[in-house]
Design an enzyme around this catalytic site. Structure first.
Site, mmCIF file in Angstrom:
data_model
loop_
_atom_site.group_PDB
_atom_site.id
_atom_site.type_symbol
_atom_site.label_atom_id
_atom_site.label_comp_id
_atom_site.label_asym_id
_atom_site.label_seq_id
_atom_site.Cartn_x
_atom_site.Cartn_y
_atom_site.Cartn_z
ATOM 1 N N ILE A 259 -3.575 -0.359 3.800
ATOM 2 C CA ILE A 259 -4.705 0.075 2.576
ATOM 3 C C ILE A 259 -6.034 0.088 3.582
ATOM 4 O O ILE A 259 -6.010 0.241 4.703
ATOM 5 C CB ILE A 259 -4.754 -1.446 1.986
ATOM 6 C CG1 ILE A 259 -5.121 -2.633 2.673
ATOM 7 C CG2 ILE A 259 -3.363 -1.642 1.123
ATOM 8 C CD1 ILE A 259 -5.546 -3.774 1.770
ATOM 9 N N LYS A 260 -7.001 0.605 2.690
ATOM 10 C CA LYS A 260 -8.167 1.024 3.250
ATOM 11 C C LYS A 260 -8.605 -0.087 4.130
ATOM 12 O O LYS A 260 -8.716 -1.415 3.936
ATOM 13 C CB LYS A 260 -9.149 1.182 1.923
ATOM 14 C CG LYS A 260 -10.393 1.585 2.517
ATOM 15 C CD LYS A 260 -11.544 1.999 1.441
ATOM 16 C CE LYS A 260 -13.039 2.592 1.864
ATOM 17 N NZ LYS A 260 -13.693 2.907 0.741
ATOM 18 N N GLU B 143 -8.828 12.960 20.043
ATOM 19 C CA GLU B 143 -8.346 13.923 19.197
ATOM 20 C C GLU B 143 -9.675 14.658 18.636
ATOM 21 O O GLU B 143 -9.652 16.035 18.499
ATOM 22 C CB GLU B 143 -7.711 13.318 18.073
ATOM 23 C CG GLU B 143 -7.539 14.241 16.691
ATOM 24 C CD GLU B 143 -7.108 13.325 15.497
ATOM 25 O OE1 GLU B 143 -7.595 13.820 14.416
ATOM 26 O OE2 GLU B 143 -6.328 12.360 15.779
ATOM 27 N N HIS C 57 -40.284 -2.084 36.421
ATOM 28 C CA HIS C 57 -38.837 -2.513 36.401
ATOM 29 C C HIS C 57 -38.336 -2.704 37.870
ATOM 30 O O HIS C 57 -37.191 -3.130 37.865
ATOM 31 C CB HIS C 57 -37.929 -1.559 35.522
ATOM 32 C CG HIS C 57 -38.516 -1.526 33.833
ATOM 33 N ND1 HIS C 57 -38.288 -2.577 33.100
ATOM 34 C CD2 HIS C 57 -39.158 -0.711 33.075
ATOM 35 C CE1 HIS C 57 -38.881 -2.302 32.141
ATOM 36 N NE2 HIS C 57 -39.349 -0.885 32.135
ATOM 37 N N ARG D 150 -0.966 -2.623 -5.442
ATOM 38 C CA ARG D 150 -2.051 -3.178 -6.683
ATOM 39 C C ARG D 150 -1.854 -2.296 -7.879
ATOM 40 O O ARG D 150 -2.128 -3.141 -8.790
ATOM 41 C CB ARG D 150 -3.394 -3.072 -6.011
ATOM 42 C CG ARG D 150 -3.911 -1.751 -6.092
ATOM 43 C CD ARG D 150 -5.266 -1.775 -5.760
ATOM 44 N NE ARG D 150 -6.115 -0.251 -5.434
ATOM 45 C CZ ARG D 150 -7.382 -0.203 -5.371
ATOM 46 N NH1 ARG D 150 -8.086 -1.342 -5.169
ATOM 47 N NH2 ARG D 150 -7.822 1.082 -5.089
ATOM 48 N N GLY E 127 0.819 -0.961 0.104
ATOM 49 C CA GLY E 127 0.274 0.012 -0.001
ATOM 50 C C GLY E 127 0.782 1.267 0.034
ATOM 51 O O GLY E 127 1.573 1.583 1.244
ATOM 52 N N LYS F 28 -5.743 2.970 19.399
ATOM 53 C CA LYS F 28 -5.731 4.021 18.619
ATOM 54 C C LYS F 28 -7.040 4.653 18.299
ATOM 55 O O LYS F 28 -7.053 6.043 17.923
ATOM 56 C CB LYS F 28 -5.269 3.584 17.216
ATOM 57 C CG LYS F 28 -5.301 4.252 15.787
ATOM 58 C CD LYS F 28 -4.361 5.627 16.138
ATOM 59 C CE LYS F 28 -4.108 6.304 14.689
ATOM 60 N NZ LYS F 28 -5.202 6.610 13.967
ATOM 61 N N GLY G 51 -0.269 10.908 11.136
ATOM 62 C CA GLY G 51 -0.192 11.562 9.751
ATOM 63 C C GLY G 51 0.886 11.498 9.007
ATOM 64 O O GLY G 51 1.851 10.803 9.098
#
Length: 480
Positions: free
Chosen positions: A76-77, A191, A454, A35, A11, A184, A132
């Site tokens: 990759i995605k 963030e 309840h 790919r 990738g 993560k 990033g």
């Protein structure tokens, strides 16, 4: 024939390319596959002069080029493409080979891949990578989890390329299964909260003090020299101050429609499933959804001009700016407290035994939420590991106590003047709810018992005993 390489990466988008270059800079040889053969060829043309890179156009040749045990990182995605890539690799792998998913995969997907690949004798690692484009190139924060047997083989590579703070790599083993990708995701959720708090702070300063983009950028720059020092405050200052070639503020041209890739929503959903009141992260996700209704908001602004209760700006601008700074810092503490509550709860549920103080160290460099503040979190967990949350640790208790008045004043000014502050107000509401001994939620239980039988617990009885009242007729109460 070229010698076998240390690691392979699949990738060659921005993150993948920069991680490869980072590895090469640290003395590792890398095989690459994409790919699109043209992208591989272009990458080798631009960066293959060192001889540490090899490119391949078939999966089989790519796998055969690697030293055993083979170490393959997939960038990759997320989702089905990862499963498809794993399926294409499996015929060429051997027992003990290592597959590393370094994308933003959902942690439950990583849990399943860990289980499935373990049956095949393949060591799976779900690895969160934050920072990033720049972080990937110069040193990211890396959060590996999955099969612990893979760690000795991959640790030298990833601890070398990770960001370094005080001589320590921002990379250490997180836990089994999907722990790495979960941590993560929570990082990304925090963030979201950080960014939304900064946006709301900007809006208060702009609306109440009539300040320009540049003036607020300069305030953020000054705050970045204080306890609020962080990558995001510095980035916000840079964005607000930046001008184009004609001297015009670039930020003034940006449409207020915020995008997202889904990790914030995942964390919001996970918090609800885990029963953790992660209100700031949830509100930050909802704020981005609301931002996408640009046309509707434009029409609503015409229909509802608002009836502000505060028309005059604060009398002392400098004092008000300090109130807003205190509000931002207090809300940031509460946001991180909620994030670490979720980490703690899911760790207990999954049996991961996460080292929360170590996570704070991993996030000190290379990632989007890196800040001096994280040192305080690490120290807090070292000094008070038994505390229910950050809020009850000594340093953060003192900050919240000292900043409460300014926090309330800033929120009052915003609400009174019609400024939307979903995260700041949510933080204050959470703080007040967290310190409330007897809340109004007794009425929830009373109503649930009234219409649904309840049951409810009583103040004068042991926890775990439930009672029901015949509300409509006898009004008698009995244990159920």
């Amino acid at each position: 024939m070229a010698p076998n390489t240390d690691i392979g990466l699949i990738g060659l988008a921005v993150m993948g390319k920069n991680l490869v270059l980072n590895m090469v800079d640290h003395g590792f040889s890398v095989s690459v596959y994409n790919r699109s053969p043209a992208k591989t060829e272009e990458f080798l043309k631009d960066h293959g002069e060192s001889g540490a890179l090899q490119g391949f156009t078939t999966i089989q040749e790519f796998v055969q080029s690697l030293k055993r045990p083979r170490k393959i990182m997939i960038m990759i995605k997320a989702g089905a493409p990862v499963d498809e890539m794993i399926a294409s690799l499996l015929p060429f792998l051997e027992e003990g080979d290592i597959l590393i998913d370094g994308g933003n995969s959902y942690y439950l997907d990583s849990e399943q891949r860990y289980v499935d690949l373990k049956k095949e004798g393949i060591l799976f690692v779900g690895m969160g990578v934050s920072g990033g484009e720049e972080g990937a190139r110069k040193g990211p924060s890396i959060m590996p989890g999955g099969n612990i047997d893979a760690w000795p083989a991959i640790a030298p590579i990833f601890q070398s390329i990770a960001a370094q703070v005080d001589g320590r790599p921002c990379c250490s083993w997180i836990g089994t299964g999907g722990a790495g990708h979960f941590v993560k995701a929570v990082h990304n959720g925090i963030e979201y909260g950080d960014i939304q708090l900064i946006c709301e702070t900007y809006e208060i300063l702009k609306t109440r003090l009539n300040l320009s983009l540049e003036q607020i950028g300069n305030i953020f720059f000054e705050w970045n020299q204080t306890d609020l020092n962080s990558y995001l405050i510095g980035a916000a200052a840079a964005v607000l101050i930046a001008k184009d070639e004609n001297g015009n503020a670039i930020a003034s041209t940006i449409l207020d429609v915020a995008g997202q890739k889904g990790t914030g929503r995942w964390v919001a959903e996970d918090a609800i499933k885990a029963g953790v009141p992660m209100s700031l992260i949830i509100e930050s996700v909802l704020a981005r959804y609301l931002s996408t209704w640009k046309e509707v908001r434009t029409k609503a602004a015409q229909e509802f001009p608002g009836i502000p209760l505060l028309c005059q700006p604060p009398q002392e601008a400098s004092a008000f700016i300090e109130d807003v700074r205190e509000a931002l810092y207090a809300a940031k503490i509460i946001s991180y407290a909620q994030g670490f509550m979720l980490l703690k709860q899911v760790s207990q549920d999954k049996g991961w035994d996460l080292n929360l103080g170590e996570l704070a160290l991993i996030w000190r460099g290379g990632c989007i939420i890196q800040s001096a503040f994280l040192d305080k979190i690490h120290q807090g967990f070292e000094n008070s590991p038994e505390a229910h949350s950050l809020i009850l640790q000594d340093y953060f208790k003192k900050v919240l106590f000292d900043s409460e008045t300014g926090f309330r004043r800033a929120v009052l000014h915003a609400i009174g003047s019609g400024v939307a502050i979903p995260c700041l107000s949510s933080a204050l509401s959470f703080y007040d709810g967290y310190r409330t001994v007897d809340s109004s939620l007794f009425l929830v239980q009373g109503l649930r018992d009234y219409f649904g039988a309840h049951g409810y617990e009583r103040r004068d009885c042991p926890r775990g005993e439930f009672y029901h009242t015949d509300w409509l007729e006898t009004k008698k109460t009995f244990r159920v």
